[in-house]
Structure formats: C-alpha cells, structure tokens
Scaffold this active site. Sequence first.
Site, mmCIF file in Angstrom:
data_model
loop_
_atom_site.group_PDB
_atom_site.id
_atom_site.type_symbol
_atom_site.label_atom_id
_atom_site.label_comp_id
_atom_site.label_asym_id
_atom_site.label_seq_id
_atom_site.Cartn_x
_atom_site.Cartn_y
_atom_site.Cartn_z
ATOM 1 N N GLY A 12 0.820 -1.213 0.000
ATOM 2 C CA GLY A 12 0.000 0.000 0.000
ATOM 3 C C GLY A 12 0.852 1.260 0.000
ATOM 4 O O GLY A 12 0.581 2.212 0.725
ATOM 5 N N VAL A 64 -3.377 -7.539 -1.633
ATOM 6 C CA VAL A 64 -2.712 -8.191 -0.497
ATOM 7 C C VAL A 64 -3.521 -9.352 0.082
ATOM 8 O O VAL A 64 -2.976 -10.190 0.795
ATOM 9 C CB VAL A 64 -2.359 -7.192 0.639
ATOM 10 N N TYR A 155 -13.021 -3.503 11.428
ATOM 11 C CA TYR A 155 -11.679 -2.895 11.384
ATOM 12 C C TYR A 155 -10.935 -3.134 12.702
ATOM 13 O O TYR A 155 -9.760 -3.534 12.711
ATOM 14 C CB TYR A 155 -11.846 -1.401 11.096
ATOM 15 N N ALA A 157 -11.428 -5.464 14.891
ATOM 16 C CA ALA A 157 -11.110 -6.891 15.033
ATOM 17 C C ALA A 157 -9.898 -7.260 14.173
ATOM 18 O O ALA A 157 -9.005 -7.987 14.616
ATOM 19 C CB ALA A 157 -12.323 -7.735 14.628
#
Length: 247
Positions: A12, A64, A155, A157
């Site tokens: 990223g 990814v 998010y 978690a």
Amino acid sequence: MDLKGKVAIVTGGSLGIGTSISLDLAQNGADVALTYRKHEKEAKAIVDKIKAMGHRAQEYKVDVSDFEAAQKLVKDVIDKFGRLDILVNNAGMNWDGVIWKMTEEQWDAVINVDLKGTFNFIRAAAPVFREQKSGKIINITSINAMRGRFGQSNYAAAKAGTIGLTKTVAKELGRSKVNVNAVAPGLIETDMIKNMPDDFKQSSLSETVFNSLGKPEDVAYLVSFLCSEKARHITGEVIKVDGGQYI
Ligand SMILES: NC(=O)c1ccc[n+]([C@@H]2O[C@H](COP(=O)([O-])OP(=O)(O)OC[C@H]3O[C@@H](n4cnc5c(N)ncnc54)[C@H](OP(=O)(O)O)[C@@H]3O)[C@@H](O)[C@H]2O)c1
C-alpha cells in the site's frame, strides 16, 4: 537512520501513510518495492521520486488479500533486488457500519485485507528472514484495535488480530534475530479518512492532547527507526503514534 543496502517491501505504498513510509525508508538509504492495487499513477510517481534520490525502486500491482500473489511478490522482489531485509505491512482499508447493520461482505473485505493480507506477506517473507537470520517486520495496526471504535467492529477486530499476530511472530522469529513490531496510529490525515463523517474527525481531534491530527510522516519516522539497528532490542511491541489520542 542507516538503511543503506537494505531492501524493503511496503504494501500500500501508493497513498497516504505507505507513501511516506516508502519515501522515508529511501531517504534513509533503502531500496523500496512498493505495492498498490488501484492507484498505479501515484505508485509510479513515488517510484520515480525514490529513483531520483539514487535508490532502486519498483511498483507492483498486488491485492494483499491474495495468498499466492504475496508469495509471488516476495519471490519477484528477491529476483530483482537480490535480497529482502524489511517488510512493512501497511495496506489497509475500512468499511464502517454498526454491528447490527454490518454485512458479511463488509466484514470479510476488511478482515481479508487488513488481517489476512498481513498474514499473507509475513508467511511469504518469514522463510527468507529465517534462512538469513535477520529481518524487520512492521505491521500497521490502529489505536482502535486496543479500545474499539463505534462503527468499526470489522476494522478493530482485524487490527486487534494484527497485534496478536505481531506478538506471536515476534516470539517465533526471535531466535532468527528478526524484529517484529506493530505501529498503532491515531487519526492521520490521509485519503482513508476523507469520507469519514465530520463529527468522527472532530471527536478524534478533540481526543488528542495537541488538538491536532497526525501526518503520514509522523508514522513513517517511527517505522524507519524500527527498521534500523538502533531498534535491535525492540520486538513484539505495539507503539502508538496518536498525539495522545488514546492515553
Ligand atoms: N489514516 C488513519 O487515520 C489511520 C489510522 C490508523 C491506522 N491506519 C492504517 O494505516 C494504513 C494506511 O492507511 P492510510 O490512511 O494511508 O490509507 P489510504 O490512504 O486509504 O491508503 C491505503 C493503501 O492501501 C492500499 N490497499 C488497500 N487495499 C488494498 C489491497 N486489497 N491490496 C493492496 N493494497 C491495498 C491502497 O492501494 P490503492 O489505493 O492503490 O489500491 C493504498 O496504497 C492502513 O493499514 C490503515 O488501516 C490509518
């Protein structure tokens, strides 16, 4: 920081925090392979900047969340650059919603990118780092992994899972002299927060002790330090960069 001769993968790297990390690693002497998924033009522009600094760089289009693609990327980088020293798992996304409205698609998308994506790249790089008995792994998590945040169960978690992954892999790769750490930003001014509601941003701002949001380079400076030999005795840590947002 002296990262001369080191080769880094930054996932990223096309936007925001990943761009700053890529540029700062290069500023400190590293060659950088950065990944992107959608923003090819931006990724190429960062590669050009790194080359202009006199270092090697290459952009790679990779999702990814794709296990095989991560394996291939690590192999391609070693084929091109000759080695691998640093892995920064930065790629991430959010897709917020309260738990009683969250869809399976929302849940899976965020877990697959933010948690499984980090696993995929660690799994691909770990044998290389074990074999050479050195390596640095930095995983970008979030303060919301530690405290939760309204509307971000998927998010939080995924990012909490990343912390468990970091600590476990730090133990497993310790005897191979590999440092594995996590960096937990508070709210940082990037594209990721562009579409967040104003009251979300305002409440985050008022939580910081400086009454200001972080910038991508605030995260990048810590990452470069953790990738250097100055941080050789730090592993299994989660370090916040949040202007005191979560004290
Ligand atoms: N900004 C914040 O306030 C904040 C706070 C805490 C933690 N973080 C974490 O910091 C990291 C970077 O966030 P950011 O704010 O810089 O986000 P951003 O500006 O939205 O950039 C996200 C980056 O991740 C890449 N990406 C997203 N999904 C991908 C996928 N499936 N495969 C490959 N690459 C993918 C994007 O590539 P393309 O756009 O090219 O597809 C982009 O380069 C994330 O892990 C995020 O959770 C951010």
